[in-house]
Design a protein around this motif. Structure first.
Motif, PDB file in Angstrom:
ATOM      1  N   LEU A 103       0.826  -1.207   0.000  1.00 23.54           N
ATOM      2  CA  LEU A 103       0.000   0.000   0.000  1.00 23.54           C
ATOM      3  C   LEU A 103       0.864   1.263   0.000  1.00 23.54           C
ATOM      4  N   ALA A 104       2.073   1.137   0.559  1.00 18.85           N
ATOM      5  CA  ALA A 104       2.988   2.281   0.581  1.00 18.85           C
ATOM      6  C   ALA A 104       3.653   2.506  -0.773  1.00 18.85           C
ATOM      7  N   GLY A 105       3.430   1.577  -1.716  1.00 19.24           N
ATOM      8  CA  GLY A 105       3.938   1.787  -3.067  1.00 19.24           C
ATOM      9  C   GLY A 105       5.144   0.955  -3.438  1.00 19.24           C
ATOM     10  N   TYR A 106       5.332  -0.173  -2.736  1.00 17.49           N
ATOM     11  CA  TYR A 106       6.535  -0.974  -2.987  1.00 17.49           C
ATOM     12  C   TYR A 106       6.197  -2.413  -3.357  1.00 17.49           C
ATOM     13  N   ASN A 107       6.860  -2.906  -4.387  1.00 25.95           N
ATOM     14  CA  ASN A 107       6.913  -4.342  -4.618  1.00 25.95           C
ATOM     15  C   ASN A 107       7.963  -4.925  -3.687  1.00 25.95           C
ATOM     16  N   LEU A 108       7.799  -6.178  -3.319  1.00 23.96           N
ATOM     17  CA  LEU A 108       8.745  -6.754  -2.375  1.00 23.96           C
ATOM     18  C   LEU A 108       8.820  -8.259  -2.532  1.00 23.96           C
ATOM     19  N   ASP A 109       9.911  -8.758  -2.024  1.00 22.16           N
ATOM     20  CA  ASP A 109      10.122 -10.197  -1.973  1.00 22.16           C
ATOM     21  C   ASP A 109      11.056 -10.466  -0.807  1.00 22.16           C
ATOM     22  N   TYR A 110      11.116 -11.698  -0.357  1.00 21.28           N
ATOM     23  CA  TYR A 110      12.000 -12.017   0.753  1.00 21.28           C
ATOM     24  C   TYR A 110      12.588 -13.407   0.571  1.00 21.28           C
ATOM     25  N   LYS A 111      13.713 -13.607   1.207  1.00 21.33           N
ATOM     26  CA  LYS A 111      14.327 -14.929   1.285  1.00 21.33           C
ATOM     27  C   LYS A 111      14.945 -15.086   2.663  1.00 21.33           C
ATOM     28  N   ILE A 112      15.082 -16.326   3.081  1.00 22.20           N
ATOM     29  CA  ILE A 112      15.846 -16.621   4.290  1.00 22.20           C
ATOM     30  C   ILE A 112      17.281 -16.855   3.849  1.00 22.20           C
ATOM     31  N   LEU A 113      18.161 -15.947   4.229  1.00 23.62           N
ATOM     32  CA  LEU A 113      19.560 -16.026   3.824  1.00 23.62           C
ATOM     33  C   LEU A 113      20.427 -16.400   5.014  1.00 23.62           C
ATOM     34  N   ASN A 114      21.509 -17.115   4.727  1.00 26.49           N
ATOM     35  CA  ASN A 114      22.425 -17.551   5.777  1.00 26.49           C
ATOM     36  C   ASN A 114      23.737 -16.796   5.646  1.00 26.49           C
ATOM     37  N   ALA A 115      24.194 -16.207   6.741  1.00 30.06           N
ATOM     38  CA  ALA A 115      25.418 -15.394   6.714  1.00 30.06           C
ATOM     39  C   ALA A 115      26.622 -16.190   6.223  1.00 30.06           C
ATOM     40  N   LYS A 116      26.634 -17.494   6.455  1.00 30.05           N
ATOM     41  CA  LYS A 116      27.788 -18.295   6.046  1.00 30.05           C
ATOM     42  C   LYS A 116      27.969 -18.298   4.525  1.00 30.05           C
ATOM     43  N   ASP A 117      26.880 -18.105   3.789  1.00 31.19           N
ATOM     44  CA  ASP A 117      26.959 -18.082   2.329  1.00 31.19           C
ATOM     45  C   ASP A 117      27.562 -16.788   1.800  1.00 31.19           C
ATOM     46  N   PHE A 118      27.752 -15.817   2.692  1.00 37.19           N
ATOM     47  CA  PHE A 118      28.346 -14.533   2.318  1.00 37.19           C
ATOM     48  C   PHE A 118      29.784 -14.394   2.841  1.00 37.19           C
ATOM     49  N   GLY A 119      30.363 -15.514   3.315  1.00 42.13           N
ATOM     50  CA  GLY A 119      31.733 -15.500   3.788  1.00 42.13           C
ATOM     51  C   GLY A 119      31.887 -15.268   5.274  1.00 42.13           C
ATOM     52  N   VAL A 120      30.759 -15.175   6.005  1.00 44.05           N
ATOM     53  CA  VAL A 120      30.805 -14.982   7.458  1.00 44.05           C
ATOM     54  C   VAL A 120      31.025 -16.329   8.129  1.00 44.05           C
ATOM     55  N   SER A 121      31.927 -16.388   9.105  1.00 42.76           N
ATOM     56  CA  SER A 121      32.268 -17.661   9.759  1.00 42.76           C
ATOM     57  C   SER A 121      31.238 -18.034  10.819  1.00 42.76           C
ATOM     58  N   GLN A 122      29.989 -18.094  10.397  1.00 47.55           N
ATOM     59  CA  GLN A 122      28.891 -18.312  11.335  1.00 47.55           C
ATOM     60  C   GLN A 122      27.649 -18.736  10.567  1.00 47.55           C
ATOM     61  N   SER A 123      26.944 -19.735  11.090  1.00 47.84           N
ATOM     62  CA  SER A 123      25.654 -20.098  10.527  1.00 47.84           C
ATOM     63  C   SER A 123      24.605 -19.209  11.184  1.00 47.84           C
ATOM     64  N   ARG A 124      24.011 -18.322  10.394  1.00 50.90           N
ATOM     65  CA  ARG A 124      23.080 -17.328  10.950  1.00 50.90           C
ATOM     66  C   ARG A 124      22.001 -17.059   9.902  1.00 50.90           C
ATOM     67  N   GLU A 125      20.842 -17.637  10.094  1.00 51.07           N
ATOM     68  CA  GLU A 125      19.748 -17.455   9.147  1.00 51.07           C
ATOM     69  C   GLU A 125      18.896 -16.258   9.553  1.00 51.07           C
ATOM     70  N   ARG A 126      18.605 -15.410   8.588  1.00 50.38           N
ATOM     71  CA  ARG A 126      17.772 -14.242   8.818  1.00 50.38           C
ATOM     72  C   ARG A 126      16.863 -14.011   7.603  1.00 50.38           C
ATOM     73  N   VAL A 127      15.706 -13.442   7.857  1.00 52.01           N
ATOM     74  CA  VAL A 127      14.821 -13.022   6.774  1.00 52.01           C
ATOM     75  C   VAL A 127      15.331 -11.687   6.244  1.00 52.01           C
ATOM     76  N   ILE A 128      15.634 -11.645   4.960  1.00 56.49           N
ATOM     77  CA  ILE A 128      16.044 -10.399   4.310  1.00 56.49           C
ATOM     78  C   ILE A 128      14.965 -10.042   3.292  1.00 56.49           C
ATOM     79  N   LEU A 129      14.182  -9.038   3.640  1.00 56.50           N
ATOM     80  CA  LEU A 129      13.109  -8.575   2.769  1.00 56.50           C
ATOM     81  C   LEU A 129      13.610  -7.362   1.997  1.00 56.50           C
ATOM     82  N   ILE A 130      13.484  -7.397   0.688  1.00 55.84           N
ATOM     83  CA  ILE A 130      13.929  -6.307  -0.174  1.00 55.84           C
ATOM     84  C   ILE A 130      12.727  -5.766  -0.936  1.00 55.84           C
ATOM     85  N   GLY A 131      12.567  -4.449  -0.884  1.00 54.33           N
ATOM     86  CA  GLY A 131      11.461  -3.828  -1.600  1.00 54.33           C
ATOM     87  C   GLY A 131      11.949  -2.717  -2.510  1.00 54.33           C
ATOM     88  N   TRP A 132      11.176  -2.421  -3.532  1.00 54.82           N
ATOM     89  CA  TRP A 132      11.544  -1.371  -4.483  1.00 54.82           C
ATOM     90  C   TRP A 132      10.270  -0.695  -4.981  1.00 54.82           C
TER      91      TRP A 132
END
Length: 410
Positions: A184-213
């Motif tokens: 309603l605020a004017g944004y399309n959006l999508d989300y995924k559960i991303l794990n920090a370890k897949d980005f090179g972080v030495s830790q398994s850490r799952e978080r919801v990352i919602l991105i809107g535009w």
């Protein structure tokens, strides 16, 4: 590209986006210690940009006070850190302060808003401690304040980060409401559960990352390249050994062994070690730590609390929460670092038997991928809390790099 960071904490998201080329025009955070950390980081970047980084080093060496450090930085830069709770009542004053900052730019347009409301209301642990399942917790609805900023500043994109529990909070009604009002605020959006370890972080850490535009933009949820993280041994191998309650810092300590595989964490030409400080563990806990590490080394499993000798058991509950003590694994990455590390280190036992302690502030910061030139203000407890609550900067950096190019192309 200009960014507003809401619920900024100690600055994990800000750090990643800044290193990717974004400019953070405002950090909004209610915690005083976290705001001090953000101000110190602003001082670091200003002094680095003006070739006066030696003054930052003088501060880390305790040759000058924090007030003296801050005095060296223009007030308009320090004013970017806004200590305030985000509520309906504070919205007008927050907008006024941010508008004043933006007025100094030729183009005052905000390109991106980042952040995530406090996650305790959505966490499994939080719900288990609340007799009403946190249904009455006002933090369930802080996303409305986030949306208020989107409506007012109309950024091209936003990043909303939170724990996985937000997807199922109040039987999923919170997340459905969030998606509805963002649309309603004017944004399309999508989300995924991303794990920090897949980005090179030495830790398994799952978080919801919602991105809107903004709906006018032809965008979709981006893909991010996977990066192999360093093991705990690779991450810690240049840090001097410590015993429980000890600390060590300085240039001589940092030069012990420069063989570390993660250059984001150990910036080039950085030569001083700070906040390699441990808490003083009592004798009972140290005996348990020793047993826990030995169990892992010999049997490749974690020691359960009810397996401890009776004289070491201090809790009456021996039927649940049996994983109270957990060592890190030298040849692997860490389990999720959370803010509870500020209360005790039982879940983060150093894997070296000869050190027999919980991890230091600097080791925790490295698990979260904070650069070694990052300094956490006020106290050891405050530092652990900021680290545990943060979005890993390296994860934020990898996400920000992709978003920078998406925005640039649009």
């Amino acid at each position: 590209m200009k960014v507003i960071d809401l619920f900024a904490g100690g600055g994990g998201l800000s750090e990643g986006f800044r290193q990717a080329g974004f400019e953070i025009v405002a950090h909004v955070e209610m915690d005083k210690s976290a705001c001090n950390t953000l101000k110190t980081r602003e001082a670091f970047y200003y002094l680095k940009r003006t070739n006066n980084l030696n003054n930052y080093l003088r501060y880390l060496k305790k040759e000058i006070t924090r007030d003296e450090l801050y005095y060296m930085v223009p007030k308009d830069i320090m004013s970017r850190v806004i200590q305030a709770e985000i509520t309906i009542e504070t919205l007008p004053s927050l907008r006024k302060k941010i508008d004043s900052i933006l007025a100094s730019y030729d183009n005052p347009k905000v390109d991106l808003i980042i952040g995530g409301p406090p996650c305790q209301a959505y966490s499994t642990a939080g719900k288990s401690r609340d007799p009403y399942n946190m249904e009455n917790d006002k933090r369930n609805y802080l996303y409305f304040r986030y949306i208020d900023f989107l409506k007012y500043y109309r950024p091209k994109m936003f990043i909303f980060e939170n724990v996985k529990g937000i997807l199922t909070s109040l039987n999923g009604s919170v997340f459905e409401s969030l998606k509805k009002h963002l649309s309603l605020a004017g944004y399309n959006l999508d989300y995924k559960i991303l794990n920090a370890k897949d980005f090179g972080v030495s830790q398994s850490r799952e978080r919801v990352i919602l991105i809107g535009w903004q709906k006018r933009l032809n965008l979709s949820y981006p893909t991010f390249p996977n990066v192999v993280p360093s093991t705990i041994k690779e991450l810690f191998n240049d840090l001097p050994p410590l015993q429980s309650g000890e600390s060590i810092d300085g240039e001589y300590a940092y030069l012990k062994n420069e063989n570390i595989s993660n250059n984001f964490i150990r910036p080039e030409n950085w030569r001083i070690l700070t906040q390699h400080i441990t808490r003083k563990n009592n004798e009972n806990d140290l005996k348990i730590y020793n047993l826990a590490v030995n169990t892992w080394l010999c049997e490749k499993r974690f020691l359960k609390y009810n397996e401890l000798p009776k004289d070491l058991q201090t809790h009456k509950n021996t039927k649940s929460f049996l994983d109270r003590y957990k060592p890190l694994k030298y040849d692997d990455i860490s389990h999720t670092v959370v803010a509870h590390i500020s209360k005790d280190g039982h879940y983060y036992i150093h894997p070296d038997l000869n050190q027999n302690r919980s991890i230091s502030v600097r080791e925790a910061a490295r698990l979260q991928s904070f650069p070694d030139d990052y300094y956490f203000e006020d106290s050891r407890t405050a530092a652990f809390k900021q680290i545990g609550n943060a979005v890993p900067p390296l994860m934020a950096f990898k996400i920000a790099n992709v978003l920078f190019h998406l925005l640039d192309n649009n």
